[in-house]
Scaffold this motif. Sequence first.
Motif, PDB file in Angstrom:
ATOM      1  N   UNK A 299      67.458 -36.295  29.429  1.00  0.00           N
ATOM      2  CA  UNK A 299      68.267 -36.628  28.496  1.00  0.00           C
ATOM      3  C   UNK A 299      67.333 -37.376  27.448  1.00  0.00           C
ATOM      4  N   UNK A 300      66.318 -38.128  28.103  1.00  0.00           N
ATOM      5  CA  UNK A 300      65.243 -38.887  27.280  1.00  0.00           C
ATOM      6  C   UNK A 300      64.188 -38.257  27.094  1.00  0.00           C
ATOM      7  N   UNK A 301      64.008 -36.942  27.259  1.00  0.00           N
ATOM      8  CA  UNK A 301      62.917 -36.313  26.716  1.00  0.00           C
ATOM      9  C   UNK A 301      61.803 -35.833  27.773  1.00  0.00           C
ATOM     10  N   UNK A 302      61.824 -36.340  29.382  1.00  0.00           N
ATOM     11  CA  UNK A 302      60.893 -35.946  30.069  1.00  0.00           C
ATOM     12  C   UNK A 302      60.917 -34.438  30.316  1.00  0.00           C
ATOM     13  N   UNK A 303      59.635 -34.117  30.606  1.00  0.00           N
ATOM     14  CA  UNK A 303      59.349 -32.695  31.006  1.00  0.00           C
ATOM     15  C   UNK A 303      59.473 -32.607  32.496  1.00  0.00           C
ATOM     16  N   UNK A 304      60.563 -31.934  33.098  1.00  0.00           N
ATOM     17  CA  UNK A 304      61.053 -32.050  34.513  1.00  0.00           C
ATOM     18  C   UNK A 304      60.488 -30.892  35.392  1.00  0.00           C
ATOM     19  N   UNK A 305      59.713 -31.383  36.155  1.00  0.00           N
ATOM     20  CA  UNK A 305      59.071 -30.200  37.132  1.00  0.00           C
ATOM     21  C   UNK A 305      59.974 -30.288  38.324  1.00  0.00           C
ATOM     22  N   UNK A 306      60.667 -29.782  38.892  1.00  0.00           N
ATOM     23  CA  UNK A 306      61.551 -29.905  39.910  1.00  0.00           C
ATOM     24  C   UNK A 306      61.389 -28.981  41.245  1.00  0.00           C
ATOM     25  N   UNK A 307      61.167 -29.755  42.362  1.00  0.00           N
ATOM     26  CA  UNK A 307      60.941 -28.921  43.486  1.00  0.00           C
ATOM     27  C   UNK A 307      62.028 -28.991  44.329  1.00  0.00           C
TER      28      UNK A 307
END
Length: 369
Positions: A299-307
């Motif tokens: 929601x704060x704009x992070x680019x989320x790389x999820x394992x």
Amino acid sequence: EKGGYETFMEKEIHEQPHAVADTLLGRTDDEGRLVLDEVRISEEQLGQIDRIVVVACGTAAYSGMVAKYAIEHWTRIPVEVSLAHEFRYSDPIADARTLVVSISQSGETMDTLMAVKHARELGALTLSICNTHGSTIPRESDAVLYTHAGPEVAVASTKGFSAQITAAYVLGLYLAQMRGGEHAVNAQAVMRELRNLPEHIQTVLDRMDRVIEIARFMADSRSVLFLGRNVGYPIALEGALKLKEIAYIHAEGFAAGELKHGPIALIEPGQPVFIVVPGPDTPHELHKKVVSNIQEIRARGARTLVIAEDGDEDVVPFADEVIRVPATLPLLMPLLTIVPLQIFALHLATAKGLDVDQPRNLAKSVTVE
Ligand code: F6R
């Protein structure tokens, strides 16, 4: 000598299924009971320990952090993890009922050696988890549990780490078996699943094309953050360490629960964040809690790389990328979740044109305090 790979690091990452399988080899009898023939501490002595202190440095200390969660859960014996150089000079408390477990790939790390010597002076039992036969730390310890990763040449530790975690699991399961009852029954079940891990690691390795692509796109990143919880926390720290060591990128690992206590202030649009998600079966709804962390940073704009595990659909709405690992027991996940982070660091550093096997300023074994 690199077996068709470009670098030793790449070769060693791909040797992890073998490193884990070989470290498990010969450690159960025909009935599936754990046997630790090489450990020359009597069952009676081991039965008396009321506390375990792990001493190690760097990557080896992160394997010790994984060990803490697993050994405490399986045995209910309290486990502390100390950086060896901090342990040695902090006036530490240890006696005959303390098992000091050192973890060292090289067996020559001076900081770790000094901690082991001091522990012996205090009268503690000392056990070395080590990858190098005939090295100094096992010689200076009461007992040794060798990892069988084979020689590790690249400066950054990869298969050494997986083998250390595996050996620590074996030790924990052995102690659980010694305690008998429910502990022993559970230890057998975990051991059966642990035997599937080499195959699961291979599955992860076979799926790395997208991670390699992401690493190449990210070659000019200035900062990458890593979040994890429970056994995923040391994996976040190790993922960050790999990136610092070989790609010279500012990287930090956090316990996901700490986010709102400070680090979330770092999140700005475009900030890449890896999140190591606990399996959906992890107790205390940790899975749900980490999914809500992902939501918050996204929601704060992070680019989320999820394992995340196969079949975990809860992460999908908040993930820019989902990197999948096979489902296993929550405490065994580190052997799988570390692999994409190693591959990421390797390919990002390669894309920057760096020498991944011989990073600047680092030596394979640190033989001074
Ligand atoms: C990380 C790394 C170091 C070592 C640390 C301990 O990639 O190579 O952090 O893990 O210096 O080394 P050993 O395990 O040989 O005692």
